[in-house]
Design a protein around this motif. Structure first.
Motif, short mmCIF file in Angstrom:
data_model
loop_
_atom_site.label_atom_id
_atom_site.label_comp_id
_atom_site.label_asym_id
_atom_site.label_seq_id
_atom_site.Cartn_x
_atom_site.Cartn_y
_atom_site.Cartn_z
N ASP A 1 6.08 14.42 -7.50
CA ASP A 1 5.34 14.55 -6.25
C ASP A 1 5.20 13.24 -5.48
OD1 ASP A 1 5.02 17.22 -6.95
OD2 ASP A 1 3.01 16.91 -7.78
N ASN A 2 5.36 12.10 -6.16
CA ASN A 2 5.01 10.82 -5.53
C ASN A 2 6.11 9.77 -5.51
OD1 ASN A 2 1.92 11.00 -4.99
ND2 ASN A 2 2.16 11.78 -7.08
N ILE A 3 7.12 9.91 -6.34
CA ILE A 3 8.03 8.77 -6.51
C ILE A 3 8.84 8.47 -5.27
CG2 ILE A 3 10.14 9.89 -7.38
CD1 ILE A 3 8.25 6.83 -8.86
N ALA A 4 9.04 9.45 -4.40
CA ALA A 4 9.75 9.17 -3.15
C ALA A 4 9.01 8.13 -2.31
CB ALA A 4 9.95 10.46 -2.35
N SER A 5 7.69 8.11 -2.41
CA SER A 5 6.90 7.13 -1.67
C SER A 5 7.05 5.72 -2.23
CB SER A 5 5.41 7.53 -1.69
OG SER A 5 5.23 8.77 -1.05
N PHE A 6 7.67 5.60 -3.39
CA PHE A 6 7.92 4.30 -4.01
C PHE A 6 9.41 3.94 -3.96
CE2 PHE A 6 3.93 5.75 -5.67
CZ PHE A 6 3.18 4.61 -5.86
N GLY A 7 10.17 4.68 -3.15
CA GLY A 7 11.60 4.40 -3.01
C GLY A 7 12.47 5.08 -4.04
N GLY A 8 11.93 6.08 -4.76
CA GLY A 8 12.69 6.76 -5.80
C GLY A 8 13.15 8.14 -5.40
N ASP A 9 14.10 8.67 -6.14
CA ASP A 9 14.67 9.99 -5.90
C ASP A 9 14.13 10.96 -6.94
OD1 ASP A 9 16.17 12.26 -5.49
OD2 ASP A 9 18.11 11.30 -5.77
N PRO A 10 13.24 11.89 -6.57
CA PRO A 10 12.67 12.82 -7.55
C PRO A 10 13.66 13.81 -8.12
CG PRO A 10 12.02 13.42 -5.31
CD PRO A 10 12.72 12.09 -5.21
N VAL B 1 4.62 1.35 -12.01
CA VAL B 1 5.82 1.55 -11.20
C VAL B 1 6.35 0.20 -10.72
CG1 VAL B 1 6.82 2.67 -9.17
CG2 VAL B 1 4.92 3.78 -10.39
N TRP B 2 7.66 0.01 -10.87
CA TRP B 2 8.36 -1.15 -10.31
C TRP B 2 9.48 -0.64 -9.41
CZ3 TRP B 2 6.65 -0.94 -15.33
CH2 TRP B 2 5.84 -1.98 -15.77
N SER B 3 9.58 -1.18 -8.19
CA SER B 3 10.59 -0.74 -7.24
C SER B 3 11.05 -1.93 -6.40
CB SER B 3 10.02 0.35 -6.32
OG SER B 3 10.94 0.70 -5.30
N ALA B 4 12.35 -1.94 -6.06
CA ALA B 4 12.86 -3.00 -5.19
C ALA B 4 12.26 -2.90 -3.79
CB ALA B 4 14.39 -2.94 -5.11
N SER B 5 11.84 -1.69 -3.39
CA SER B 5 11.20 -1.52 -2.08
C SER B 5 10.57 -0.15 -2.01
CB SER B 5 12.21 -1.68 -0.94
OG SER B 5 11.60 -1.38 0.31
N VAL B 6 9.31 -0.10 -1.62
CA VAL B 6 8.65 1.19 -1.44
C VAL B 6 8.87 1.73 -0.04
CG1 VAL B 6 6.89 0.69 -3.17
CG2 VAL B 6 6.45 0.12 -0.76
N GLU B 7 9.40 0.90 0.85
CA GLU B 7 9.59 1.33 2.24
C GLU B 7 10.88 2.08 2.48
OE1 GLU B 7 8.46 -1.87 1.75
OE2 GLU B 7 6.46 -1.76 2.65
N GLU B 8 11.85 1.89 1.63
CA GLU B 8 13.15 2.50 1.88
C GLU B 8 13.87 2.79 0.58
OE1 GLU B 8 15.46 -1.79 2.40
OE2 GLU B 8 15.14 -0.52 4.14
N GLY B 9 14.89 3.65 0.68
CA GLY B 9 15.73 3.94 -0.46
C GLY B 9 15.40 5.26 -1.13
N PHE C 1 0.84 -1.19 0.00
CA PHE C 1 0.00 0.00 0.00
C PHE C 1 0.88 1.25 0.00
CE2 PHE C 1 -2.51 -3.36 1.88
CZ PHE C 1 -3.75 -3.20 1.29
N VAL C 2 0.52 2.21 -0.85
CA VAL C 2 1.23 3.49 -0.92
C VAL C 2 0.19 4.60 -1.03
CG1 VAL C 2 2.79 4.95 -2.27
CG2 VAL C 2 3.29 2.51 -2.00
N THR C 3 0.41 5.68 -0.30
CA THR C 3 -0.47 6.85 -0.40
C THR C 3 0.15 7.85 -1.37
OG1 THR C 3 -1.29 6.57 1.85
CG2 THR C 3 -1.56 8.73 0.85
N THR C 4 -0.60 8.22 -2.40
CA THR C 4 -0.15 9.19 -3.39
C THR C 4 -0.96 10.47 -3.27
OG1 THR C 4 -1.71 8.62 -5.18
CG2 THR C 4 0.25 7.20 -4.91
N THR C 5 -0.62 11.46 -4.06
CA THR C 5 -1.36 12.71 -4.04
C THR C 5 -2.80 12.53 -4.52
OG1 THR C 5 -0.39 13.18 -6.21
CG2 THR C 5 0.64 14.21 -4.29
N GLY C 6 -3.05 11.47 -5.29
CA GLY C 6 -4.40 11.22 -5.78
C GLY C 6 -5.23 10.35 -4.86
N GLY C 7 -4.57 9.60 -4.00
CA GLY C 7 -5.25 8.67 -3.12
C GLY C 7 -4.39 7.46 -2.85
N GLU C 8 -4.91 6.51 -2.12
CA GLU C 8 -4.13 5.32 -1.76
C GLU C 8 -4.22 4.27 -2.87
OE1 GLU C 8 -3.31 2.52 2.18
OE2 GLU C 8 -5.16 3.70 2.03
N VAL C 9 -3.10 3.59 -3.13
CA VAL C 9 -3.05 2.54 -4.14
C VAL C 9 -2.56 1.25 -3.50
CG1 VAL C 9 -2.64 4.14 -6.04
CG2 VAL C 9 -0.69 3.14 -4.86
#
Length: 300
Positions: free
Chosen positions: A211-220, A124-132, A38-46
């Motif tokens: 606005d959202n990629i940091a929540s998926f473990g990315g660097d904006p 979106v594909w990420s090795a981890s949305v919790e960290e990084g 689960f990730v919360t984005t600017t549009g809502g939770e996914v």
């Protein structure tokens, strides 16, 4: 829109975990269970899923629009289920059975005209949305600005990039062909951007990434846009757009290029006038007709 309550989403996550039984029956060594993410984005939770070391989210809506109008950010209530590939922009034809066999196509849906705004989605594909804070790659598919999809081919999928290269991989769908590039500016000030809304969709997707990629473990602050063929044209178009400044930091255009992106406003308006004449539309009914007619009649 695929929206669920938290309780239903949790139940669905249990179902996803149960799918591990069939996954484990396949001839692969991985035995990691499928779990909901689960990730919360600017549009809502996914809600996406984690499998084989990768967190995956399909078809997250980033925009919505009326035909020929600039898109605005998408939002929803509840939880959006991002577990299946999304719809692509309507186009001339879906990939043939022969091309599916040749290029190992991944299934996707083309929209009915009344739902065409739903093609504004990204994966979106990420090795981890919790960290990084991983580098981000945003991929624009090919198709000459007239066709294609972010999930058209299996080699468009981002699992390997996320797992083996430790990047957050994003692929984008947006409006194509006449829906994205027909210029109606001669028929009203409200349509002054109509000839370029296909590129504006992609810019809105990049704003979503910012606005959202940091929540998926990315660097904006470390975003690279890459595209092939028509996707390369999308890349160079964004590189030349002042309004896209700061939304990405590196770019790679793999082929691409078309005279359609260098046409003048007068040339674009003339192209639309030719379509209007071909369709036999009365001059005082151009906007009314083009904004409501079935896509199969509009595409020429």
């Amino acid at each position: 829109m695929k929206k669920f309550t938290k309780v239903f989403a949790i139940v669905l996550s249990v179902v996803l975990s149960a799918l591990t039984v069939s996954v484990m029956a396949a001839p692969i060594e991985n035995t990691e269970p499928v779990t909901a993410k689960f990730v919360t984005t600017t549009g809502g939770e996914v809600m996406g899923y984690r499998y084989d070391g990768v967190d995956t989210f399909f078809a997250i809506p980033y925009g919505t629009a009326e035909r020929f109008q600039p898109a605005t950010p998408a939002s929803w209530e509840g939880i959006y289920c991002a577990n299946v590939v999304g719809e692509a922009s309507p186009m001339s034809a879906s990939p043939s059975d022969k091309s599916r066999d040749l290029f190992n196509c991944f299934p996707y849906n083309m929209l009915e005209p009344e739902s065409e705004e739903k093609c504004m989605n990204l994966n979106v594909w990420s090795a981890s949305v919790e960290e990084g804070s991983r580098p981000v790659i945003v991929w624009f598919h090919g198709g000459g600005l007239t066709g294609g999809s972010a999930t058209q081919f299996r080699f468009y999928m981002g699992e390997s990039m996320a797992k083996e290269r430790d990047v957050v991989f994003v692929s984008v769908n947006g409006r194509l062909n006449c829906l994205g590039f027909m210029d109606l500016s001669a028929y009203g000030e409200e349509y002054k951007y109509s000839g370029n809304v296909g590129i504006m969709d992609l810019q809105l997707a990049l704003e979503w990434v910012r606005d959202n990629i940091a929540s998926f473990g990315g660097d904006p602050s470390n975003v690279t846009i890459i595209g092939q063929s028509g996707g390369g044209t999308k890349v160079t178009s964004l590189m030349s757009a002042p309004s896209a400044k700061g939304l990405f930091h590196k770019a790679a255009a793999l082929s691409g290029g078309t005279v359609n992106v260098t046409r003048t406003t007068e040339e674009a308006q003339a192209d639309t006038a030719n379509v209007v004449a071909l369709l036999g539309i009365e001059e005082d009914k151009v906007v009314e007709t083009l904004t409501t007619m079935p896509y199969d009649e509009l595409y020429t």
